[in-house]
Every structure is written in structure tokens, then in C-alpha cells.
Design a protein around this motif. Sequence first.
Motif, PDB file in Angstrom:
ATOM      1  N   GLN A 123       5.047   4.031   1.817  1.00  0.00           N
ATOM      2  CA  GLN A 123       4.910   2.651   1.352  1.00  0.00           C
ATOM      3  C   GLN A 123       6.095   2.239   0.479  1.00  0.00           C
ATOM      4  OE1 GLN A 123       0.984   3.126  -0.472  1.00  0.00           O
ATOM      5  NE2 GLN A 123       0.154   1.599   0.956  1.00  0.00           N
ATOM      6  N   TYR A 159       8.730  -0.671   1.472  1.00  0.00           N
ATOM      7  CA  TYR A 159       8.988  -1.811   0.579  1.00  0.00           C
ATOM      8  C   TYR A 159      10.483  -1.939   0.303  1.00  0.00           C
ATOM      9  CZ  TYR A 159       8.621  -4.929  -3.449  1.00  0.00           C
ATOM     10  OH  TYR A 159       8.762  -5.987  -4.306  1.00  0.00           O
ATOM     11  N   ALA A 209       5.203  -1.395  -9.049  1.00  0.00           N
ATOM     12  CA  ALA A 209       4.791  -2.684  -8.486  1.00  0.00           C
ATOM     13  C   ALA A 209       3.709  -2.500  -7.430  1.00  0.00           C
ATOM     14  CB  ALA A 209       5.999  -3.398  -7.888  1.00  0.00           C
ATOM     15  N   LEU A 210       3.855  -1.463  -6.610  1.00  0.00           N
ATOM     16  CA  LEU A 210       2.869  -1.210  -5.561  1.00  0.00           C
ATOM     17  C   LEU A 210       1.540  -0.716  -6.140  1.00  0.00           C
ATOM     18  CD1 LEU A 210       5.094   0.434  -2.786  1.00  0.00           C
ATOM     19  CD2 LEU A 210       4.179  -1.891  -2.874  1.00  0.00           C
ATOM     20  N   ASP A 264       0.294  -1.686  -9.020  1.00  0.00           N
ATOM     21  CA  ASP A 264      -0.372  -2.910  -9.479  1.00  0.00           C
ATOM     22  C   ASP A 264      -0.959  -3.689  -8.308  1.00  0.00           C
ATOM     23  OD1 ASP A 264       0.090  -2.447 -12.114  1.00  0.00           O
ATOM     24  OD2 ASP A 264       1.778  -3.811 -12.304  1.00  0.00           O
ATOM     25  N   ARG A 265      -0.207  -3.771  -7.226  1.00  0.00           N
ATOM     26  CA  ARG A 265      -0.684  -4.511  -6.062  1.00  0.00           C
ATOM     27  C   ARG A 265      -1.925  -3.849  -5.478  1.00  0.00           C
ATOM     28  NH1 ARG A 265       3.093  -5.115  -0.817  1.00  0.00           N
ATOM     29  NH2 ARG A 265       2.235  -3.027  -0.409  1.00  0.00           N
ATOM     30  N   ASN A 266      -1.901  -2.528  -5.374  1.00  0.00           N
ATOM     31  CA  ASN A 266      -3.059  -1.808  -4.852  1.00  0.00           C
ATOM     32  C   ASN A 266      -4.305  -2.053  -5.696  1.00  0.00           C
ATOM     33  OD1 ASN A 266      -1.699  -0.747  -2.705  1.00  0.00           O
ATOM     34  ND2 ASN A 266      -1.854   1.391  -3.334  1.00  0.00           N
ATOM     35  N   ARG A 267      -4.124  -2.017  -7.005  1.00  0.00           N
ATOM     36  CA  ARG A 267      -5.275  -2.231  -7.892  1.00  0.00           C
ATOM     37  C   ARG A 267      -5.858  -3.626  -7.701  1.00  0.00           C
ATOM     38  NH1 ARG A 267      -2.380   0.071 -13.401  1.00  0.00           N
ATOM     39  NH2 ARG A 267      -2.426   2.293 -12.855  1.00  0.00           N
ATOM     40  N   GLY A 268      -4.978  -4.623  -7.686  1.00  0.00           N
ATOM     41  CA  GLY A 268      -5.453  -5.995  -7.553  1.00  0.00           C
ATOM     42  C   GLY A 268      -6.111  -6.274  -6.216  1.00  0.00           C
ATOM     43  N   GLU A 269      -5.521  -5.758  -5.139  1.00  0.00           N
ATOM     44  CA  GLU A 269      -6.034  -6.042  -3.799  1.00  0.00           C
ATOM     45  C   GLU A 269      -7.340  -5.313  -3.503  1.00  0.00           C
ATOM     46  OE1 GLU A 269      -2.921  -5.046  -1.102  1.00  0.00           O
ATOM     47  OE2 GLU A 269      -1.838  -6.945  -1.393  1.00  0.00           O
ATOM     48  N   ASN A 270      -7.537  -4.154  -4.109  1.00  0.00           N
ATOM     49  CA  ASN A 270      -8.675  -3.316  -3.735  1.00  0.00           C
ATOM     50  C   ASN A 270      -9.816  -3.307  -4.740  1.00  0.00           C
ATOM     51  OD1 ASN A 270      -7.667  -1.950  -1.189  1.00  0.00           O
ATOM     52  ND2 ASN A 270      -6.021  -1.391  -2.594  1.00  0.00           N
ATOM     53  N   GLN A 312      -3.489  -4.822 -14.509  1.00  0.00           N
ATOM     54  CA  GLN A 312      -2.193  -5.415 -14.788  1.00  0.00           C
ATOM     55  C   GLN A 312      -1.187  -4.315 -15.050  1.00  0.00           C
ATOM     56  OE1 GLN A 312      -2.262  -8.415 -17.803  1.00  0.00           O
ATOM     57  NE2 GLN A 312      -4.178  -9.272 -17.137  1.00  0.00           N
TER      58      GLN A 312
END
Length: 214
Positions: free
Chosen positions: A141, A145, A170-171, A173-179, A213
Motif C-alpha cells: 500500500q 501510494y 497518512a495511510l 490515519d486513512r485506514n482508521r477513518g475509513e474503517n 486523527q
Amino acid sequence: MKKFDVSILSVAILLTGLVILGVYQAGEKDNDPALVKAGDTSITQYQLYDEMKSMYGKQMIQELVAQALVKQEAKRQNITVAPEELDKEIDSIKQQIGSEQAFQDYLKNMGMNEQKLREKLSVLLTRDKLLDKAFPVTEEQIKQYYEENKASMGSPAPEFDKVKEQIKAALVDRNRGENYNNWINSIQANHKVEWLDPSFEDKAANVPVAPAQG
């Protein structure tokens, strides 16, 4: 370093007041003390509780449920937060706020002490550890990216090894927010949450909490 997650702490302070006021149920209104005298009208502790429940109750009960589930799931998976990790977060918060005095003033304004802050941060860090374990960022991943975005990283683009950790953060944070939402709902189902007050049922299918965050 993690950005200071204020929202969950703010809700927790309101929550504490709601729980304390919760002892004043309908059957105890005769013993309901007045908090404020506004002209010829008394505003009582039960009135405050009732208003807080109406305005903030759903948000706060969801927050309590989410925190309870995080703690139970962490215990099941044997995931803990070390005191040193909390010390690091506290130091980061102090740096972001500006000074030790500003930090102490913030705690005072929030109606909390450092021990209570550490307890809340422990929940946040535990939540993040659980999410990172469930949805880890892979080397593939990170490389993908980099390849997809290196054209926008400058000319010439920085070497992969120099930006790898930044991309990973960054990834994460993205994983946490999306999942998060799907994850907390699955945890809720596994731990069999029962909603005993029908006024909270309309949000029972989704237990929101302050988003992860970075």
C-alpha cells in the motif's frame, strides 16, 4: 505524533455531569435541589439533567458505549497502553498548547485533572491500536501510494525511503477513518449491546466516537 483529540474529552466532561445528575430520576423530584434562582423561577438539578439528556444524551451514551467496547475488546485481545506511551502523548499535548501553564489552564477550564486526561487518552490510544491491528498498512500500500502520488511530491520526487514513514502515517490515519464505523459496529454485535432506554434506539445501529486523527 497524534493530533490532540479534543472532542472525545469534551464529550466526556459533559458525560460526567450527566451521570452525576442521573441519580435524580422521576421518583426523586421531591428531593430535587434548586441550582439557580431566576426571578421567581427556580431551575432545579433534575431540570438540568433532563435538558442535558435531551440535548446531549444520545451523543454521550453512544460515546460511553464506544469507550466500554474498546476497553472490553482490548482486554479480549490483550492490548494495553504503557505509561510511557501516555507520557509521550501528554508531552505532545503540552507542546501543542504552548506551555505547562497553558496546559494546566486548559485542564481547569475542562473541569478535569491530568489523571482524568490520561484515562481518556488511554482509551484513544487503545482504540487506535485495535484499529491498526485490524486494518494494518502494508508495504504494498505504501509503495502504491508513492507511485501514484510521487509526481505531486516535487521535481525531482523524493526517494521512496525518505518519505516512506510519512506516507505510512497518512495511510494509518486513512485506514482508521475509513474503517472505524464498520469496526465498532462489529464489536458492538460481538459484545451484545442491549439498549434498555428506547429513546436511544434510533442511533443504536451506529456508535460514533471522535474519529481517529493523526
